[in-house]
Design an enzyme around this catalytic site. Structure first.
Site, short mmCIF file in Angstrom:
data_model
loop_
_atom_site.label_atom_id
_atom_site.label_comp_id
_atom_site.label_asym_id
_atom_site.label_seq_id
_atom_site.Cartn_x
_atom_site.Cartn_y
_atom_site.Cartn_z
CG ASP A 92 -0.40 -0.04 2.57
OD1 ASP A 92 0.78 -0.02 2.59
OD2 ASP A 92 -1.09 -0.22 3.53
CD GLU A 109 7.68 0.00 7.45
OE1 GLU A 109 6.65 -0.86 7.30
OE2 GLU A 109 8.14 0.98 6.85
CD GLU A 132 0.59 -1.56 8.07
OE1 GLU A 132 0.25 -0.63 9.03
OE2 GLU A 132 1.08 -1.16 6.94
CG ASP A 142 0.43 -4.02 1.89
OD1 ASP A 142 0.65 -5.37 2.67
OD2 ASP A 142 1.26 -3.30 1.88
O1 KIV Z 1 3.55 -0.99 1.43
C1 KIV Z 1 4.90 -1.49 1.34
O2 KIV Z 1 5.42 -1.23 0.44
C2 KIV Z 1 5.39 -2.41 2.71
C3 KIV Z 1 6.84 -2.60 2.45
C4 KIV Z 1 7.57 -1.45 2.77
C5 KIV Z 1 6.88 -3.71 3.53
O3 KIV Z 1 4.50 -2.81 3.47
#
Ligand code: KIV
Length: 258
Positions: free
Chosen positions: A48, A184, A117, A87
């Site tokens: 995302d 992260e 997340e 995501d």
């Molecule tokens: O949204 C994204 O690109 C991510 C990465 C930074 C792990 O979640």
């Protein structure tokens, strides 16, 4: 009842056990995804982060399911080899039923696995997804979707109590069937402790080199978003400069022809 282990989880556990390091990059469109897949990346993430680097939003909180479905489908058309992880955007998994419904939509758009997340706070959402046999990747530490609540992008795991909470989250996600966990912006020593205490690979971003895998936003790797560069991301190309050069050359040529 013991659930069956997803094939992606089994495959990634085996690769970690063999000591393999994995390279993960983001893609949001057909040409980039195809180039990355053909280059041999181990996983393509439709993150995302597209909110910032593709859509020009200030953070990921404004990304919705329609955007993720649209970009997931483009990436799916391109990728033949690597697993495609997509995501779940902010507020698409506020409860287990919603999480499952939206994970199923992403799978129909072409995702091999979904990522969301959080740790223990979202464990029922994670269980709903894995129980349905959908591949799942965890994401703990600094959570971009919570940036407003958190008051900014902050390093995680500085205090021992925070480190213990992150370890608990990682174990809960592993027990719930995660195939891997993104770590992260976690203090490197804590990321290493987590990596050593789970069987599934950890995928680090800004969390030191002790993780089993590393992920980068491709725009940061290739210098395609010059207005913001995370300190940990080393650019290996300068695509922004090349676009500007080519555009200026074209402009000069066209205007000379008048
Ligand atoms: O949204 C994204 O690109 C991510 C990465 C930074 C792990 O979640």
């Amino acid at each position: 009842m013991r659930q069956t282990v997803h094939s992606l989880t089994r495959q990634l556990i085996e690769r970690k056990a063999r000591g393999e390091k994995l390279a993960v990059l983001t893609a949001y469109d057909y040409p980039t995804a195809r180039l990355l897949d053909e280059a041999g990346v181990d996983m393509v993430l439709v993150g995302d982060s597209l909110g910032m680097v593709v859509l020009g939003l200030p953070d990921t909180t404004g990304v919705d399911m329609n955007a993720m479905l649209h970009h997931a489908a483009a990436v799916r058309r391109a990728v033949k080899r690597a697993p495609v992880v997509v995501d779940l955007p902010a507020h698409s998994y506020d409860d287990p039923e919603q999480a499952l419904q939206n994970a199923e939509r992403l799978v129909r758009a072409g995702a091999d696995a979904v990522k969301l997340e959080g740790g223990l706070a979202v464990i029922e959402q994670v269980r709903a997804i894995t129980r349905a046999g959908i591949g799942y990747i965890g994401h703990i530490g600094m959570l971009p979707q919570s940036v407003k609540l958190d008051g900014g992008y902050k390093k995680k795991g500085k205090l021992e109590e925070d480190a213990l909470r992150l370890l608990e989250d990682a174990h809960a996600l592993e027990d719930a069937g995660a195939a891997a966990i993104v770590l992260e912006s976690i203090v490197s020593e804590v990321a290493l402790r987590i990596t050593q205490s789970v069987k599934i690979p950890t995928i680090g971003i800004g969390s030191g080199d002790g993780c089993d895998a590393q992920v980068l936003v491709t725009h940061d790797l290739i210098g395609a978003f010059p207005w913001f560069k995370p300190p940990f991301a080393r650019s290996r190309a300068n695509v922004a400069q090349e676009i500007t050069r080519a555009a200026k050359e074209f402009l000069a040529e066209v205007k000379r022809e008048r």
